[in-house]
Design an enzyme around this catalytic site. Structure first.
Site, mmCIF file in Angstrom:
data_model
loop_
_atom_site.group_PDB
_atom_site.id
_atom_site.type_symbol
_atom_site.label_atom_id
_atom_site.label_comp_id
_atom_site.label_asym_id
_atom_site.label_seq_id
_atom_site.Cartn_x
_atom_site.Cartn_y
_atom_site.Cartn_z
ATOM 1 C CG HIS A 130 -13.751 6.142 88.854
ATOM 2 N ND1 HIS A 130 -13.797 4.782 89.032
ATOM 3 C CD2 HIS A 130 -14.922 6.619 89.345
ATOM 4 C CE1 HIS A 130 -14.950 4.457 89.594
ATOM 5 N NE2 HIS A 130 -15.656 5.558 89.791
ATOM 6 C CG ASP A 207 -12.932 6.754 82.639
ATOM 7 O OD1 ASP A 207 -14.089 6.962 82.227
ATOM 8 O OD2 ASP A 207 -12.658 6.608 83.840
ATOM 9 C CD GLN A 210 -18.772 11.401 85.612
ATOM 10 O OE1 GLN A 210 -19.619 12.243 85.306
ATOM 11 N NE2 GLN A 210 -19.006 10.421 86.458
ATOM 12 C CE LYS A 233 -20.721 6.990 85.806
ATOM 13 N NZ LYS A 233 -20.680 7.224 87.243
ATOM 14 C CB CYS A 371 -14.665 5.626 92.881
ATOM 15 S SG CYS A 371 -16.027 4.691 93.539
HETATM 16 N N1 PMP Z 1 -14.641 6.501 85.371
HETATM 17 C C1 PMP Z 1 -15.236 7.615 85.789
HETATM 18 C C2 PMP Z 1 -14.582 8.935 85.495
HETATM 19 C C3 PMP Z 1 -16.446 7.533 86.476
HETATM 20 O O1 PMP Z 1 -17.056 8.640 86.885
HETATM 21 C C4 PMP Z 1 -17.025 6.271 86.712
HETATM 22 C C5 PMP Z 1 -18.332 6.135 87.466
HETATM 23 N N2 PMP Z 1 -18.412 6.917 88.627
HETATM 24 C C6 PMP Z 1 -16.366 5.148 86.243
HETATM 25 C C7 PMP Z 1 -15.179 5.302 85.581
HETATM 26 C C8 PMP Z 1 -16.903 3.770 86.471
HETATM 27 O O2 PMP Z 1 -18.092 3.605 85.794
HETATM 28 P P1 PMP Z 1 -19.015 2.321 86.034
HETATM 29 O O3 PMP Z 1 -19.160 2.187 87.524
HETATM 30 O O4 PMP Z 1 -20.290 2.657 85.347
HETATM 31 O O5 PMP Z 1 -18.304 1.164 85.429
#
Ligand code: PMP
Length: 413
Positions: A130, A207, A210, A233, A371
């Protein structure tokens, strides 16, 4: 077993009653909320925990000797311990409240990164990341003169482990990979990847954005150095998340931001920083939402992470079979180990059109690059349509998705 029980024993209909937002019509159709990877819905116990804070205990933490402040502080710190136990972290001192995964990664990149990464060093990320696990490392590399390297993947969306081993050298200072890919659903073998990184002396950030709603996460068993996730999430509030970090690493790191609460004492000549975890928590925190996240952790633990994983595996395999069988649909991301994410392309139709028509049919999905533009580039698409499931989703909702894709094909066929 009641009629609403799943084969793995989850009473999904009963659980759905905890989520009033699921029970509504959208464009005169029953809502099928299949955008959980973007943000999951919030159950009543989480909403109640936040409400209780505002109705009874509203005040600042760590500051007042008065009753309300003590109650707020207790609830806030109790929530931290809930997250600690949920991750099986050794100590509450290793749990830092953040705004979410993004802030967790930025905290490590800024604080650990600037103290430890120099010109000539390498930071290793993966092709599946991401943007929030790419850009902070690019910024660090630009500032430090270090080099960013990328673990490649195959067409299924699996990281190439032999390439990973080849990229790991004594120059590798840090490896940052996701536990589960948001764009494709791939579950990465992070336990093995962490062990390989440690063998060359690298530190590893996972990270977990997910992974956290879909499986039991044990940072001790993984031996992760840092693990970041977001509350929204995992059925908690937005604007709150947590970063786990090993105590020895956190203790050696400089603060991320300066301000109130992160200090033990301040004079104009010298400031002595507070103990962990407060050293990394400058300013008045997001008290109510931390308490809400604690309630979300309680909620999923009551259901059981293993039961959730088993039910979602059933849902994913049902959805994969049904969607793959539609003529003109290409699945994007077919890893052997996947969490409940189904990315696909309706060939010849722009994903935004797919998303809009699905919405008209009551089906909420994500259409976009998620993203993860490098993942899109790898597959030669600008965007995909992504359905992502939670334990409250049903086979009927997947049938609704399949019917709605049929509508797309009628309109564009
Ligand atoms: N990493 C992953 C794999 C994600 O799916 C997301 C959210 N789509 C993020 C990071 C970023 O999370 P946040 O916007 O809640 O900071």
């Amino acid at each position: 077993m009641s009629a609403s029980m799943s084969a793995v024993g989850l009473d999904v209909q009963a659980l759905r009653r905890d989520f009033p937002s699921l029970d509504q019509q959208v464009h005169d159709k029953p809502l099928a909320y299949l955008d959980n990877a973007a943000s999951a819905q919030t159950p009543l116990p989480v909403i109640d925990a936040i409400r209780d804070h505002y109705l009874r205990d509203r005040s600042n933490v760590h500051r007042g000797v008065h009753e309300l402040s003590q109650r707020a502080t207790n609830a806030y710190e109790k929530a931290r311990v809930k997250v600690q136990r949920f991750l099986n972290a050794p100590s509450y001192e290793e749990i830092i409240w953040t705004r979410g995964t993004t802030e967790g990664v930025n905290l490590v990149a800024s604080s650990w990164g600037r103290a430890n990464v120099r010109a000539g060093d390498e930071v290793l990320i993966s092709a599946l990341e991401h943007h929030s696990n790419i850009v902070p490392w690019q910024m660090l590399c630009q500032q430090s003169g270090a080099t960013l390297r990328v673990i490649p993947m195959n067409q299924a969306g699996e990281l190439l482990q032999d390439e990973y081993e080849r990229l790991l050298t004594e120059r590798t200072k840090l490896v940052a990979v996701n536990h589960v890919s948001n764009a494709l659903g791939t579950i990465n073998p992070v336990r093995e990847m962490i062990a390989k990184a440690h063998a060359v002396g690298a530190v590893v950030l996972i990270d977990g954005a997910q992974a956290i709603p879909h499986m039991a996460v044990d940072v001790r068993a993984l031996d992760a150095d840092f693990y970041a996730f977001s509350g929204h999430k995992i059925f908690g509030p937005t604007g709150i998340g947590a970063l786990y970090g090993k105590k020895a690493l956190l203790e050696a790191m400089p603060p991320y931001q300066g301000g109130g609460d992160m200090i033990a004492s301040v004079t104009f000549e010298k400031t002595i920083y507070n103990d962990l975890p407060y050293k990394f928590e400058a300013g008045t925190p997001n008290i109510a939402d931390a308490i809400g996240l604690g309630a979300a952790v309680d909620y999923v633990q009551k259901i059981g992470m293993d039961a959730i994983a088993a039910y979602e595996a059933e849902l994913l395999s049902y959805a994969t079979e049904k969607v793959a069988a539609i003529d003109g649909v290409r699945l994007i991301g077919t890893a052997r180990h996947k969490a409940s994410v189904l990315s696909f392309e309706v060939v010849g139709v722009h994903p935004h059109d797919v998303g809009t028509i699905l919405d008209r049919e009551g089906v909420a999905v994500r259409a976009g690059h998620h993203c993860a533009q490098p993942v899109m580039e790898f597959y030669g698409v600008a965007a995909t349509t992504r359905a992502s499931f939670a334990f409250y989703n049903t086979r009927e909702e997947i049938d609704q998705l399949v019917g709605a894709i049929g509508k797309v094909k009628e309109l564009f066929g």
